[in-house]
Design a protein around this motif. Sequence first.
Motif, short mmCIF file in Angstrom:
data_model
loop_
_atom_site.label_atom_id
_atom_site.label_comp_id
_atom_site.label_asym_id
_atom_site.label_seq_id
_atom_site.Cartn_x
_atom_site.Cartn_y
_atom_site.Cartn_z
N ASP A 112 0.87 -1.18 0.00
CA ASP A 112 0.00 0.00 0.00
C ASP A 112 0.90 1.22 0.00
O ASP A 112 2.13 1.11 -0.14
CB ASP A 112 -0.96 0.00 1.21
CG ASP A 112 -0.23 -0.12 2.54
OD1 ASP A 112 0.92 0.36 2.67
OD2 ASP A 112 -0.81 -0.70 3.48
N GLY A 113 0.32 2.41 0.18
CA GLY A 113 1.10 3.63 0.13
C GLY A 113 2.06 3.82 1.28
O GLY A 113 2.97 4.67 1.20
N GLU A 114 1.92 3.06 2.34
CA GLU A 114 2.86 3.15 3.47
C GLU A 114 4.18 2.46 3.15
O GLU A 114 5.23 2.84 3.67
CB GLU A 114 2.24 2.54 4.73
CG GLU A 114 1.01 3.28 5.25
CD GLU A 114 1.35 4.61 5.91
OE1 GLU A 114 2.54 4.93 6.04
OE2 GLU A 114 0.40 5.32 6.29
N SER A 135 13.70 -1.00 -14.76
CA SER A 135 12.68 -1.11 -13.73
C SER A 135 11.29 -1.06 -14.35
O SER A 135 10.91 -0.05 -14.96
CB SER A 135 12.86 0.05 -12.73
OG SER A 135 11.82 0.07 -11.79
N LEU A 136 10.53 -2.16 -14.17
CA LEU A 136 9.16 -2.23 -14.69
C LEU A 136 8.18 -2.05 -13.54
O LEU A 136 8.26 -2.74 -12.53
CB LEU A 136 8.93 -3.58 -15.37
CG LEU A 136 7.51 -3.83 -15.89
CD1 LEU A 136 7.14 -2.84 -16.99
CD2 LEU A 136 7.36 -5.27 -16.39
N SER A 137 7.24 -1.13 -13.70
CA SER A 137 6.23 -0.84 -12.67
C SER A 137 4.89 -1.46 -13.06
O SER A 137 4.46 -1.37 -14.21
CB SER A 137 6.06 0.67 -12.49
OG SER A 137 7.23 1.25 -11.97
N LEU A 138 4.23 -2.06 -12.06
CA LEU A 138 2.91 -2.65 -12.23
C LEU A 138 2.05 -2.25 -11.04
O LEU A 138 2.57 -2.01 -9.95
CB LEU A 138 3.00 -4.17 -12.32
CG LEU A 138 3.84 -4.75 -13.45
CD1 LEU A 138 4.09 -6.24 -13.22
CD2 LEU A 138 3.16 -4.53 -14.80
N GLY A 139 0.74 -2.22 -11.23
CA GLY A 139 -0.15 -1.88 -10.12
C GLY A 139 -0.30 -0.38 -9.95
O GLY A 139 -0.34 0.37 -10.94
N ALA A 140 -0.39 0.05 -8.70
CA ALA A 140 -0.66 1.46 -8.40
C ALA A 140 0.48 2.36 -8.88
O ALA A 140 1.65 1.98 -8.84
CB ALA A 140 -0.86 1.64 -6.90
N THR A 141 0.14 3.55 -9.32
CA THR A 141 1.13 4.56 -9.71
C THR A 141 1.81 5.11 -8.47
O THR A 141 1.15 5.52 -7.51
CB THR A 141 0.46 5.71 -10.48
OG1 THR A 141 -0.14 5.20 -11.67
CG2 THR A 141 1.47 6.79 -10.84
N ARG A 142 3.15 5.08 -8.47
CA ARG A 142 3.93 5.67 -7.39
C ARG A 142 4.98 6.59 -7.98
O ARG A 142 5.43 6.42 -9.11
CB ARG A 142 4.60 4.57 -6.55
CG ARG A 142 3.61 3.69 -5.78
CD ARG A 142 2.97 4.41 -4.60
NE ARG A 142 3.94 4.75 -3.57
CZ ARG A 142 4.25 3.95 -2.54
NH1 ARG A 142 3.65 2.76 -2.42
NH2 ARG A 142 5.12 4.33 -1.63
N ALA A 143 5.41 7.57 -7.19
CA ALA A 143 6.38 8.56 -7.65
C ALA A 143 7.80 8.07 -7.41
O ALA A 143 8.15 7.67 -6.29
CB ALA A 143 6.15 9.89 -6.95
N ALA A 188 -4.03 3.48 -1.64
CA ALA A 188 -4.49 2.23 -1.02
C ALA A 188 -4.02 1.00 -1.79
O ALA A 188 -3.86 -0.08 -1.21
CB ALA A 188 -6.01 2.22 -0.91
N GLY A 189 -3.79 1.15 -3.09
CA GLY A 189 -3.46 0.00 -3.92
C GLY A 189 -2.02 -0.44 -3.80
O GLY A 189 -1.15 0.30 -3.35
N ALA A 190 -1.75 -1.67 -4.24
CA ALA A 190 -0.40 -2.23 -4.21
C ALA A 190 0.34 -1.91 -5.51
O ALA A 190 -0.26 -1.74 -6.57
CB ALA A 190 -0.47 -3.74 -4.01
#
Length: 203
Positions: A112-114, A135-143, A188-190
């Motif tokens: 989650d975001g924590e 680096s490949l990102s999947l799921g929630a968008t993170r900075a 909230a998402g992973a």
Amino acid sequence: MLAAMTPAPLILPAPHPLLNCWRLLDAAAAEQLFHALCAGIPWTDGSYLAAGRRFRLPRQQAWFSDAGIDYRYAQNLLNSHGWTPPLAALREQVAQLTGHRFNAVLANLYRDGEDHVGWHADDEADLGPAPVIASLSLGATRAFHWRPKPGVAGAAASLPLEAGTLLLMRAPFQQQWEHAVPAEPDIAGARLNLTFRRVFPQP
């Protein structure tokens, strides 16, 4: 699984002279791969030992590699797994796109975001003198944030990494810059992140 990949990865604007960015997977393929990997990867329990004390790692991890390629975090050896068919296929796709061959991938699950990773550089000796990391990102968008190391000219900045985005950190990014994915409590998402690396075993 990879049949649904975007046929021609879209080149995204370069956010930094040493970073390249592509849209590797469309939304449907990224979501399918995210759920398959979340369920299929043998994640660690998110803790590690240091100086006789147990600390919680603020994310979960798993390491996949060629035989004999190990990974340590805080001097703790992470269990190594052989390449699964989806990860092996991804490795080939990433190699063809970037022109770099990789012999290991570190999977990070930000539940989650924590969950987060603090400021660091992937400049360990076993990554060689000029590490290149995809680096490949999947799921929630993170900075994804970066800042120059002391004595290096440049400004701190960040880039939101959406699902399906492949970020290539070229040399000498790790020698000159630090990066982080800070906590974002409102998310909230992973997020699942795959960092493909080339490891040079130390004597």
